[in-house]
Design an enzyme around this catalytic site. Structure first.
Site, PDB file in Angstrom:
ATOM      1  N   CYS A   1     -35.768  20.183  48.790  1.00 36.06           N
ATOM      2  CA  CYS A   1     -35.519  19.228  49.881  1.00 36.06           C
ATOM      3  C   CYS A   1     -34.156  18.548  49.752  1.00 36.06           C
ATOM      4  O   CYS A   1     -33.709  17.877  50.685  1.00 36.06           O
ATOM      5  CB  CYS A   1     -36.652  18.212  49.997  1.00 36.06           C
ATOM      6  SG  CYS A   1     -36.979  17.301  48.494  1.00 36.06           S
TER       7      CYS A   1
ATOM      8  N   CYS B   1     -31.196  10.877  60.012  1.00 31.81           N
ATOM      9  CA  CYS B   1     -31.633  12.282  60.036  1.00 31.81           C
ATOM     10  C   CYS B   1     -31.521  12.891  61.434  1.00 31.81           C
ATOM     11  O   CYS B   1     -31.396  14.113  61.571  1.00 31.81           O
ATOM     12  CB  CYS B   1     -33.082  12.389  59.550  1.00 31.81           C
ATOM     13  SG  CYS B   1     -33.270  12.033  57.802  1.00 31.81           S
TER      14      CYS B   1
ATOM     15  N   ASP C   1     -34.569   5.328  36.151  1.00 34.56           N
ATOM     16  CA  ASP C   1     -35.694   6.262  36.230  1.00 34.56           C
ATOM     17  C   ASP C   1     -37.059   5.578  36.338  1.00 34.56           C
ATOM     18  O   ASP C   1     -37.795   5.797  37.275  1.00 34.56           O
ATOM     19  CB  ASP C   1     -35.669   7.248  35.052  1.00 34.56           C
ATOM     20  CG  ASP C   1     -36.552   8.456  35.340  1.00 34.56           C
ATOM     21  OD1 ASP C   1     -36.841   8.697  36.524  1.00 34.56           O
ATOM     22  OD2 ASP C   1     -36.946   9.136  34.395  1.00 34.56           O
TER      23      ASP C   1
ATOM     24  N   CYS D   1     -32.999  16.474  62.725  1.00 28.72           N
ATOM     25  CA  CYS D   1     -33.173  17.411  61.601  1.00 28.72           C
ATOM     26  C   CYS D   1     -34.554  17.248  60.960  1.00 28.72           C
ATOM     27  O   CYS D   1     -35.044  16.133  60.796  1.00 28.72           O
ATOM     28  CB  CYS D   1     -32.081  17.142  60.557  1.00 28.72           C
ATOM     29  SG  CYS D   1     -32.239  18.191  59.090  1.00 28.72           S
TER      30      CYS D   1
ATOM     31  N   CYS E   1     -46.264  17.684  45.495  1.00 27.16           N
ATOM     32  CA  CYS E   1     -44.862  18.026  45.207  1.00 27.16           C
ATOM     33  C   CYS E   1     -44.778  18.925  43.965  1.00 27.16           C
ATOM     34  O   CYS E   1     -45.417  18.652  42.949  1.00 27.16           O
ATOM     35  CB  CYS E   1     -44.074  16.738  44.991  1.00 27.16           C
ATOM     36  SG  CYS E   1     -42.366  17.024  44.566  1.00 27.16           S
TER      37      CYS E   1
ATOM     38  N   CYS F   1     -30.628  19.895  52.632  1.00 30.87           N
ATOM     39  CA  CYS F   1     -30.217  18.738  53.440  1.00 30.87           C
ATOM     40  C   CYS F   1     -28.744  18.854  53.850  1.00 30.87           C
ATOM     41  O   CYS F   1     -27.864  18.990  53.002  1.00 30.87           O
ATOM     42  CB  CYS F   1     -30.432  17.447  52.653  1.00 30.87           C
ATOM     43  SG  CYS F   1     -29.938  15.985  53.581  1.00 30.87           S
TER      44      CYS F   1
HETATM   45  S1  SF4 Z   1     -32.919  17.610  55.458  1.00 31.37           S
HETATM   46 FE1  SF4 Z   1     -31.775  15.693  55.128  1.00 31.37          FE
HETATM   47  S2  SF4 Z   1     -31.028  15.149  57.176  1.00 31.37           S
HETATM   48 FE2  SF4 Z   1     -32.605  16.687  57.456  1.00 31.37          FE
HETATM   49  S3  SF4 Z   1     -34.469  15.507  57.823  1.00 31.37           S
HETATM   50 FE3  SF4 Z   1     -34.382  15.933  55.636  1.00 31.37          FE
HETATM   51  S4  SF4 Z   1     -33.359  14.183  54.732  1.00 31.37           S
HETATM   52 FE4  SF4 Z   1     -32.954  14.099  56.915  1.00 31.37          FE
HETATM   53  S1  SF4 Z   2     -39.111  20.418  48.512  1.00 33.14           S
HETATM   54 FE1  SF4 Z   2     -39.038  18.293  47.757  1.00 33.14          FE
HETATM   55  S2  SF4 Z   2     -41.010  17.388  48.314  1.00 33.14           S
HETATM   56 FE2  SF4 Z   2     -41.198  19.605  48.503  1.00 33.14          FE
HETATM   57  S3  SF4 Z   2     -42.038  20.300  46.559  1.00 33.14           S
HETATM   58 FE3  SF4 Z   2     -39.813  20.438  46.392  1.00 33.14          FE
HETATM   59  S4  SF4 Z   2     -39.151  18.454  45.526  1.00 33.14           S
HETATM   60 FE4  SF4 Z   2     -41.264  18.194  46.257  1.00 33.14          FE
END
Ligand code: SF4
Ligand code: SF4
Length: 254
Positions: free
Chosen positions: A112, A57, A3, A60, A83, A116
């Site tokens: 995020c 990626c 961490d 994407c 964030c 993904c």
């Molecule tokens: S969602 Fe995942 S695969 Fe798509 S751009 Fe973001 S990190 Fe890359």
């Molecule tokens: S989607 Fe990811 S970068 Fe955006 S606010 Fe949420 S944790 Fe932070």
């Protein structure tokens, strides 16, 4: 190290061939996507270096598109101050821009990761000790507003989310109650304005009252005016003034 530590662990893990760094800035491993914990041991054992993994990626951009405050910069970097994970952990007032964006989540943000494709279908339930207890990770919001220090420690002290104490979580719970339009919280919010010793809680409650109240009464305006007059903290005072502007507008429209 886990961490916190001297190493930028995502960059080190990428160089060590454990995965690639996605546009969400996270390490994405072939086996578990980004649902991994990183830890490091510094040693002088002469291991043979692994091959770093390059970004996969492709076309994407889901994490960038779905990030509520547009905190991802598009090249794998994060504007950390934007964030929601950061914003839910600060101790002062949360800037108004972010308040609706946290929805009902009072600690952190995983959007995020959730969107993904590399995490789709990944099983990350490997250890019973790591399974979240629903009552701890999704607590009822109203009881949280007045929880005592001792009870807070017993119920939430073992969770990472409690590391900054109860105030940021209580502030976020007030915001969340406004976001989910829980009008049953209004009496408790008025009570906080009246009695809570912490300006962040009083001021955030004032904001929430302005969000939640539909039928504004002259009595409510008087109550808020008195609270504003008694408020000694300049930031909280600003919150009361903004709330009063909104409430007065509503009153004149009724
Ligand atoms: S969602 Fe995942 S695969 Fe798509 S751009 Fe973001 S990190 Fe890359
Ligand atoms: S989607 Fe990811 S970068 Fe955006 S606010 Fe949420 S944790 Fe932070």
């Amino acid at each position: 190290m886990v961490d916190t530590g001297e190493l930028s662990d995502v960059a080190v893990a990428q160089r060590a061939g454990l995965g690639f760094i996605g546009l969400n800035g996270l390490l994405i491993t072939p086996e578990f996507g980004s649902y991994v914990y990183l830890g490091e041991i510094i040693t002088n054992i002469p291991f043979e270096p692994d091959v770093p993994m390059s970004n996969q990626c492709g076309s994407c951009t889901r994490c960038i598109d779905y990030c509520p405050p547009s905190a991802l910069m598009g090249d794998g970097r994060l504007n950390a101050k934007r964030c929601l994970s950061y914003q839910t952990q600060t101790k002062g007032f949360m800037p108004e821009e972010y308040r609706p964006k946290i929805r009902s989540v009072i600690y952190g943000c995983d959007i995020c990761q959730q969107v993904c494709p590399f995490n789709k279908g990944k099983d990350f339930h490997f250890h019973p000790d790591m399974e979240p207890d629903p009552e701890s990770v999704m607590p009822e919001l109203q009881p949280l507003l007045t929880i005592g220090n001792k009870e807070f420690k017993v119920k939430f002290g073992h969770l990472a989310g409690s590391w900054r104490g109860k105030k940021p979580l209580q502030r976020n719970a007030i915001i969340a109650l406004a976001n989910v339009k829980d009008r049953s919280a209004v009496p408790q919010l008025l009570q906080l304005i009246d009695t809570d010793p912490r300006p962040v809680i009083r001021g955030t409650a004032a904001w929430a009252i302005a969000q939640l109240t539909r039928d504004v009464t002259p009595e409510l305006i008087t109550f808020m005016q008195q609270a504003e007059a008694q408020e000694i903290d300049p930031e909280a005072q600003g919150e009361f003034q903004n709330a009063l502007l909104k409430l007065n507008e509503q009153l004149s429209e009724n």
